[in-house]
Design a protein around this motif. Structure first.
Motif, short mmCIF file in Angstrom:
data_model
loop_
_atom_site.label_atom_id
_atom_site.label_comp_id
_atom_site.label_asym_id
_atom_site.label_seq_id
_atom_site.Cartn_x
_atom_site.Cartn_y
_atom_site.Cartn_z
N GLU A 184 -8.77 5.39 -7.81
CA GLU A 184 -8.29 6.73 -7.46
C GLU A 184 -8.39 7.03 -5.97
O GLU A 184 -8.18 8.18 -5.56
CB GLU A 184 -9.04 7.79 -8.26
CG GLU A 184 -10.51 7.90 -7.98
CD GLU A 184 -11.19 8.98 -8.81
OE1 GLU A 184 -10.48 9.75 -9.50
OE2 GLU A 184 -12.43 9.06 -8.77
N ALA A 215 0.83 -1.21 0.00
CA ALA A 215 0.00 0.00 0.00
C ALA A 215 0.86 1.26 0.00
O ALA A 215 0.53 2.25 -0.66
CB ALA A 215 -0.92 0.00 1.21
N HIS A 216 1.97 1.22 0.71
CA HIS A 216 2.85 2.38 0.76
C HIS A 216 3.59 2.56 -0.56
O HIS A 216 3.84 3.69 -0.99
CB HIS A 216 3.84 2.24 1.91
CG HIS A 216 3.19 2.29 3.26
ND1 HIS A 216 3.82 1.86 4.41
CD2 HIS A 216 1.96 2.69 3.64
CE1 HIS A 216 3.01 2.02 5.44
NE2 HIS A 216 1.88 2.51 4.99
N GLY A 248 -7.39 7.82 -2.45
CA GLY A 248 -6.17 8.40 -1.92
C GLY A 248 -5.55 9.46 -2.81
O GLY A 248 -4.59 10.14 -2.41
N VAL A 249 -6.05 9.62 -4.02
CA VAL A 249 -5.52 10.64 -4.93
C VAL A 249 -6.07 12.00 -4.51
O VAL A 249 -7.28 12.19 -4.43
CB VAL A 249 -5.91 10.34 -6.40
CG1 VAL A 249 -5.48 11.48 -7.31
CG2 VAL A 249 -5.27 9.04 -6.84
N GLY A 278 -5.09 5.94 -10.27
CA GLY A 278 -4.30 6.29 -9.09
C GLY A 278 -3.12 7.19 -9.39
O GLY A 278 -2.33 7.51 -8.49
N ALA A 334 2.29 1.78 -3.43
CA ALA A 334 1.26 2.33 -4.31
C ALA A 334 1.10 3.83 -4.07
O ALA A 334 1.01 4.62 -5.02
CB ALA A 334 -0.06 1.60 -4.09
N ARG A 335 1.08 4.24 -2.81
CA ARG A 335 0.94 5.67 -2.50
C ARG A 335 2.14 6.46 -3.00
O ARG A 335 2.02 7.64 -3.32
CB ARG A 335 0.77 5.87 -0.99
CG ARG A 335 -0.56 5.38 -0.45
CD ARG A 335 -0.81 5.85 0.96
NE ARG A 335 -1.88 5.07 1.59
CZ ARG A 335 -1.70 4.12 2.48
NH1 ARG A 335 -0.47 3.82 2.88
NH2 ARG A 335 -2.72 3.47 2.99
#
Length: 230
Positions: free
Chosen positions: A101, A71-72, A103-104, A147, A74-75
């Motif tokens: 999307e 997840a990190h 968290g964008v 994303g 990806a961010r």
């Protein structure tokens, strides 16, 4: 952008990657060719963090992300489109794009993606499991791009997809790579697709990168057979 040094990974006691090393510059599209079972998908899963590396280093944008959670990664801008598994089947096309999307904080990319992948527009309210294989592959790619990744790990986008849609995906990927300055690592069996898109081609055998070729060399079947160990 991405540096991989002496990467090892596998499943339990079964080792698959046996010292993979390569690098990709920002904005490059690099292809990876190899027979089934050579470690291509394992490589992508290890790069995105779905599999833990047992040894070696993965650096993304100069940062060691070898032990960083998926997840990190990806961010931080790493996107992954797995082979045939990149959508939520019980969600609609619209919902899949919205999931992509999450968290964008920038402006939504979905309107632009619908312009670039017009095949999806009339399907927005259809559940992903009702789509054809080609439509699902386009949705998987668009969901990942929603994303706004900087690096896309793309696993066999031509698998089970009719040639006309593969050609369309190739065209749209080229345009997006240029417009968004995307970096792409493309695992693929379709020599034509790799030759069309890639700037460099890595050959993978038995969990290692054993060679690098220019895309123009992919037209030489004898050479490819030799380098891939046929």
């Amino acid at each position: 952008m991405l540096e991989v040094e002496n990467l090892h990974a596998g499943y339990g006691r079964i080792g698959i990657l046996a010292g993979v090393s390569f690098s990709i510059a920002r904005g490059e599209l690099v292809g990876v060719l190899g027979h089934n079972g050579m470690g291509k998908t394992t490589l992508l899963k290890t790069l995105i963090g779905e599999l833990q590396a047992s040894a070696g280093v993965i650096r993304y944008e100069g940062r060691d992300v070898t032990r960083v959670r998926t997840a990190h990664r990806a961010r931080a801008g790493m996107g992954y489109v797995p082979q045939g598994e990149g959508v939520f089947p019980d969600l609609t096309v619209r919902e899949n794009l919205r999931m992509g999307e999450l968290g964008v904080i920038e402006q939504s990319a979905v309107p632009e993606l619908l312009e670039r992948f017009p095949i999806l527009r009339p399907l927005l309210d259809r559940r992903a499991r009702m789509l054809s294989g080609g439509e699902r592959q386009v949705l998987a790619l668009a969901r990942c791009l929603a994303g706004r990744p900087n690096l896309v790990l793309l696993d066999e986008p031509s698998d089970g997809v009719q040639p006309s849609i593969v050609d369309d995906i190739a065209e749209r990927l080229q345009a997006l790579r240029s417009a968004w300055n995307l970096t792409i690592l493309l695992v693929e069996q379709d020599l034509k697709l790799v030759a069309t898109l890639a700037q460099r081609v890595l050959i993978m055998q038995k969990g290692r990168i054993t060679d690098e070729l220019a895309p123009s060399a992919l037209g030489d079947r004898a050479l490819i057979s030799e380098r891939m160990g046929l």
